[in-house]
Design an enzyme around this catalytic site. Sequence first.
Site, short mmCIF file in Angstrom:
data_model
loop_
_atom_site.label_atom_id
_atom_site.label_comp_id
_atom_site.label_asym_id
_atom_site.label_seq_id
_atom_site.Cartn_x
_atom_site.Cartn_y
_atom_site.Cartn_z
N ASP A 99 0.82 -1.21 0.00
CA ASP A 99 0.00 0.00 0.00
C ASP A 99 0.86 1.27 0.00
OD1 ASP A 99 -1.31 -2.30 1.13
OD2 ASP A 99 -2.95 -1.01 1.79
N HIS B 84 -1.14 4.48 -0.45
CA HIS B 84 -2.16 5.33 0.17
C HIS B 84 -1.88 6.82 0.07
CE1 HIS B 84 -5.28 2.76 1.66
NE2 HIS B 84 -4.42 1.93 2.25
N ASP C 236 -4.13 -0.29 -3.36
CA ASP C 236 -4.29 0.83 -2.44
C ASP C 236 -3.25 1.91 -2.70
OD1 ASP C 236 -6.40 -0.54 -1.39
OD2 ASP C 236 -5.72 -0.49 0.69
N ASP D 216 -6.26 7.23 -1.49
CA ASP D 216 -7.04 7.40 -0.25
C ASP D 216 -6.13 7.58 0.95
OD1 ASP D 216 -9.63 7.45 -1.23
OD2 ASP D 216 -9.95 5.29 -1.01
N ARG D 217 -6.72 8.16 2.01
CA ARG D 217 -6.02 8.46 3.26
C ARG D 217 -5.01 9.59 3.07
NH1 ARG D 217 -8.66 5.93 7.63
NH2 ARG D 217 -9.16 3.80 7.07
N ASN E 182 -8.58 -2.74 -2.38
CA ASN E 182 -9.95 -2.44 -1.97
C ASN E 182 -10.23 -0.94 -1.97
OD1 ASN E 182 -8.15 -2.44 0.46
ND2 ASN E 182 -10.00 -1.78 1.49
N HIS E 183 -9.19 -0.11 -2.05
CA HIS E 183 -9.41 1.35 -2.13
C HIS E 183 -9.46 1.87 -3.55
CE1 HIS E 183 -9.52 3.04 1.99
NE2 HIS E 183 -9.03 1.85 2.29
N HIS F 15 -3.91 -8.23 -3.30
CA HIS F 15 -3.95 -7.18 -2.29
C HIS F 15 -4.42 -7.71 -0.94
CE1 HIS F 15 -4.19 -3.24 -0.50
NE2 HIS F 15 -5.41 -3.54 -0.08
N ARG G 248 -12.81 -6.66 9.32
CA ARG G 248 -13.14 -5.46 8.55
C ARG G 248 -14.62 -5.39 8.19
NH1 ARG G 248 -8.17 -3.52 6.35
NH2 ARG G 248 -6.50 -5.04 6.53
N HIS H 265 -2.41 -4.74 2.37
CA HIS H 265 -3.72 -4.51 2.99
C HIS H 265 -3.67 -4.21 4.49
CE1 HIS H 265 -8.04 -4.68 2.92
NE2 HIS H 265 -8.19 -5.89 3.42
#
Length: 493
Positions: A237, A239, A266, A269-270, A298-299, A347, A395, A422
């Site tokens: 990730d 991010h 990923d 995001d964030r 997943n993002h 992922h 999750r 992840h």
Amino acid sequence: MAETEEGQQEQGTGDETSRQELSNTTKDLANESFKKGDYYTAIELYSKAIDAFPTAVLYANRSISYLRTECVGYALTDATKAIELDRNYVKGYYRRAAAYMSLGKFKQALKDFEAVVTARPNDKDAQHKFSECGKIVRKIAFEKAIAVDENKKCVAESVDIEAIAVERDYSGPRLENGDIVTLQFVKDLMEWYKSQKTLHRKYAYKILLEIKTYLEKQPSLIEVTIPDDKEFTVCGDIHGQFYDLINIFTINGLPSESNPYLFNGDFVDRGSFSVECIMVLFSFKLLYPNSFYLSRGNHETINMNQMYGFDGEVKAKYNAQMAEFFTEVYNWLPLCHCLNNRVLVMHGGLFSTKDVTLDDLRCIDRNRQPPEEGLMCELLWSDPQPQNGYSPSKRGVGIQFGPDVTDAFLRKNKLDYVIRSHEVKPEGYEIAHDGKCITVFSAPNYCDTIGNKGAFIRLKGDQMVPKFTTYEAVPHPDIRPMAYANSILSMLC
């Protein structure tokens, strides 16, 4: 409503009083850990307090701690337990609404906000959250309605790139010479981004159009051959942490035909430099299509992007049409990669269905938003667990799978081990399941708060033995993570 509850429990008698006192003392320690941002310790202490004397307050406090560590499924369960213990405990409904929002389940969140405003009709804060969540629900309903319009063109078909003029005062990177991405263009782009400037929308659209055209022709599972004498890098990730991405290239060298990379989902995001990350990664993919690889995370999905910042960032730096274009591209990202027929990289993780084969993964229809169950969902969302068997996901999406599940999958498909991402890890990586399930996470000091290291993996083709490089976070401009995230999520979490 992000604070933990300080309220005291009613005192009983005898042994019950002793348990209440122990629970209260432990809760106070947990609250202090939460305030310091040590959420894992807070969870451990809240759990001990619950074991001593469970209350709605404790479950709600542990719920927000789980949310901070992205264990949204556990957060949802705890919030529900708080409500079951005390139907009038308003904060329990807030906590559950936050969990539902984090999962993109906005209708369920709206019901909990409605319960709050019913209980507190004069609470302006509750009314505001109820109103904002209602807007999201109506917006999604509208988007679904227009999505079924058979005459509606996708962005790739409707945007007229050639009609977009480049202003005379634009001095940034340009795609020229037949609009081919060159190494010089990517180098210029990275430098341009370092100075916090934006790539002209004309060139951003061109990159998205080219990458979508390329990805549409790729299978859901990509076979990668690493020559015996060559090395290959796997990153986890990112991010939206652009400056840490650049640091990876500083440490490990720029991508090239002789220095191949796989980024394992990923990308966005964030972190608040997600546009910069994804445009650089897409540019390298176009430059080196056979030695630079990208997996969907997943993002790379609508719900996550709407909540955790990417959608807002694209709209701030470009426009809503561009955000929609990114969604179209993400739908075509491959779901997993098989390296030298020995290592599967995805992922999330493995599957609730036994006897899954690589052919099953090749046959996944990926041009869509991920469903809430099945192979595509689990590739993006699942996590390993230390005990054998299966467990519900912490999750709230996917599953948790044990070492026996990993071993059976590897034997079935004649593989050595799996690499996945992840999950934040203190050292940037973790080796589990007797060395057969490796996690790599490449965003150090995740969200500027966790303090973890980042890591990447190097593999030599003839050995395929993972070698880990770890690194600390580097400075970045004073723009906080989640700066573009949905405002209602920041109010809840």
